[in-house]
Design a protein around this motif. Structure first.
Motif, PDB file in Angstrom:
ATOM      1  N   LEU A  29       0.585  -1.092   0.290  1.00  0.00           N
ATOM      2  CA  LEU A  29      -0.188  -0.053   0.145  1.00  0.00           C
ATOM      3  C   LEU A  29       1.000   1.153   0.235  1.00  0.00           C
ATOM      4  O   LEU A  29       0.452   1.975  -0.715  1.00  0.00           O
ATOM      5  CB  LEU A  29      -1.358  -0.021   1.356  1.00  0.00           C
ATOM      6  N   VAL A 118      -7.696   3.911  -2.234  1.00  0.00           N
ATOM      7  CA  VAL A 118      -8.688   2.753  -1.766  1.00  0.00           C
ATOM      8  C   VAL A 118      -9.106   1.857  -3.062  1.00  0.00           C
ATOM      9  O   VAL A 118      -9.159   0.886  -2.659  1.00  0.00           O
ATOM     10  CB  VAL A 118     -10.083   3.957  -2.365  1.00  0.00           C
ATOM     11  N   THR A 121      -6.565  -0.816  -1.132  1.00  0.00           N
ATOM     12  CA  THR A 121      -7.068  -1.161  -0.343  1.00  0.00           C
ATOM     13  C   THR A 121      -8.546  -2.448  -1.100  1.00  0.00           C
ATOM     14  O   THR A 121      -8.412  -3.478   0.056  1.00  0.00           O
ATOM     15  CB  THR A 121      -7.690   0.036   0.672  1.00  0.00           C
ATOM     16  N   ARG A 122      -9.429  -1.908  -2.007  1.00  0.00           N
ATOM     17  CA  ARG A 122      -9.924  -2.870  -2.375  1.00  0.00           C
ATOM     18  C   ARG A 122      -9.391  -4.291  -2.605  1.00  0.00           C
ATOM     19  O   ARG A 122     -10.108  -5.642  -2.351  1.00  0.00           O
ATOM     20  CB  ARG A 122     -10.957  -2.407  -2.997  1.00  0.00           C
ATOM     21  N   ARG A 123      -8.534  -3.988  -3.497  1.00  0.00           N
ATOM     22  CA  ARG A 123      -7.736  -5.104  -4.536  1.00  0.00           C
ATOM     23  C   ARG A 123      -7.423  -6.137  -3.540  1.00  0.00           C
ATOM     24  O   ARG A 123      -7.019  -7.414  -3.895  1.00  0.00           O
ATOM     25  CB  ARG A 123      -6.919  -4.594  -5.237  1.00  0.00           C
ATOM     26  N   TYR A 124      -6.187  -5.788  -2.495  1.00  0.00           N
ATOM     27  CA  TYR A 124      -5.748  -6.258  -1.453  1.00  0.00           C
ATOM     28  C   TYR A 124      -6.391  -6.425  -0.210  1.00  0.00           C
ATOM     29  O   TYR A 124      -5.741  -7.392   0.654  1.00  0.00           O
ATOM     30  CB  TYR A 124      -4.026  -6.038  -1.654  1.00  0.00           C
ATOM     31  N   PHE A 125      -7.608  -5.838   0.078  1.00  0.00           N
ATOM     32  CA  PHE A 125      -8.304  -6.816   1.415  1.00  0.00           C
ATOM     33  C   PHE A 125      -9.301  -6.517   0.862  1.00  0.00           C
ATOM     34  O   PHE A 125     -10.429  -8.060   1.556  1.00  0.00           O
ATOM     35  CB  PHE A 125      -7.544  -5.373   2.211  1.00  0.00           C
ATOM     36  N   VAL A 126      -9.943  -5.041   1.571  1.00  0.00           N
ATOM     37  CA  VAL A 126     -11.606  -5.325   0.971  1.00  0.00           C
ATOM     38  C   VAL A 126     -12.383  -6.352   0.305  1.00  0.00           C
ATOM     39  O   VAL A 126     -13.426  -7.715   0.344  1.00  0.00           O
ATOM     40  CB  VAL A 126     -12.372  -4.260   1.334  1.00  0.00           C
TER      41      VAL A 126
END
Lengths: 153, 153
Positions: A29, A118, A121-126
């Motif tokens: 990130l 963001v 953050t979506r691609r690797y987590f949420v």
DNA sequence: TAAGATTGATATATCAATCTTC
DNA sequence: GAAGATTGATATATCAATCTTA
């Protein structure tokens, strides 16, 4: 004292997985942010500043919002002032205080970096988590944070 | 491009919880280690060294085991050599290589720090999780790590 | 005295450049 | 050229000491 209770296999597996996450996710990130022009530390401070009225916050309050020590903030703000992202001003209410103000360049910088952040953050987590997993993870983290906070008292 | 998909409330909650964990758990474990005489970076390197035959590992392999860059290892080993925790030796097989050897002082240091570290790991992490939560967390972390590793290829 | 903030010293992490050997 | 390793520069994090004002 006695022999310490070492981790069994299942416990070792989760602990190593969490360490691995810690070692790989945050640097990724950070790299993403750097590509978009901001360090992780800079982004951390610019988020609350960009959401504050007039982009203005007292150093003490900014510390609380991001969970930093005063000294850390002071060093970081000094570097960011040199980069032109923020400026420091005197505090009207309390002569001990120091106010941090977002500059137009600072606002432009965070607006440029936020969409990529963001997305990462979506691609690797949420977006990798189911709704149930999100709830379990939230509960677990909050429980640990409570234990850590209780220890301080 | 288009407007980025920002996080909804549930997603924000878990993301902030994970950031909070990241900000509070690791520093607490680091402080625990420091009290017992070792920094987190020192402990990280001493663990695989203490488990290796003769406390001896090639720099390249130690890098892989802990997931570090060569440069990072080189700087850290230089500091630890000054502290007397390890020594560097030539590599017999490959003249480019460098071997890192644990000293008796290094072994004593990790044996002194390990019990407190596992106790802190239990208190602030492992012992706060149910078996089911451990399994969910392991799966989630592995999934994220896989996504991060896939991206590199 | 305590709170708010800054400063200097040290340890750490990352990057680019370099050097040697494969 | 690529792999293994080191080095120097810069950014970051932490701690202790200091300074000012409440």
């Amino acid at each position: 004292m006695g022999e310490p209770r070492w981790l069994d296999e299942r416990e070792q597996r989760v602990w190593r997985a969490v360490i691995g996450l810690h070692q790989k996710l945050w640097p990724e990130l950070e790299r993403q942010l750097i590509r978009d022009g901001l360090s992780g530390a800079e982004f951390t401070l610019l988020v609350p500043l960009s959401e504050a009225p007039d982009g203005l916050l007292r150093a003490r309050d900014l510390c609380r919002m991001v969970g930093w020590e005063r000294s850390r903030l002071s060093h970081q703000v000094a570097r960011m002032e040199k980069r032109g992202l923020v400026v420091r001003e005197a505090c009207a209410d309390d002569a001990r205080g120091s106010m941090i103000r977002l500059t137009p360049a600072g606002r432009a910088a965070i607006e440029a970096a936020a969409p990529g952040h963001v997305a990462a953050t979506r691609r690797y987590f949420v977006d990798l988590l189911s709704g149930e997993e999100i709830d379990v993870l939230t509960r677990v983290c909050d429980r640990i944070l409570t234990a850590l906070a209780d220890e301080k008292r």
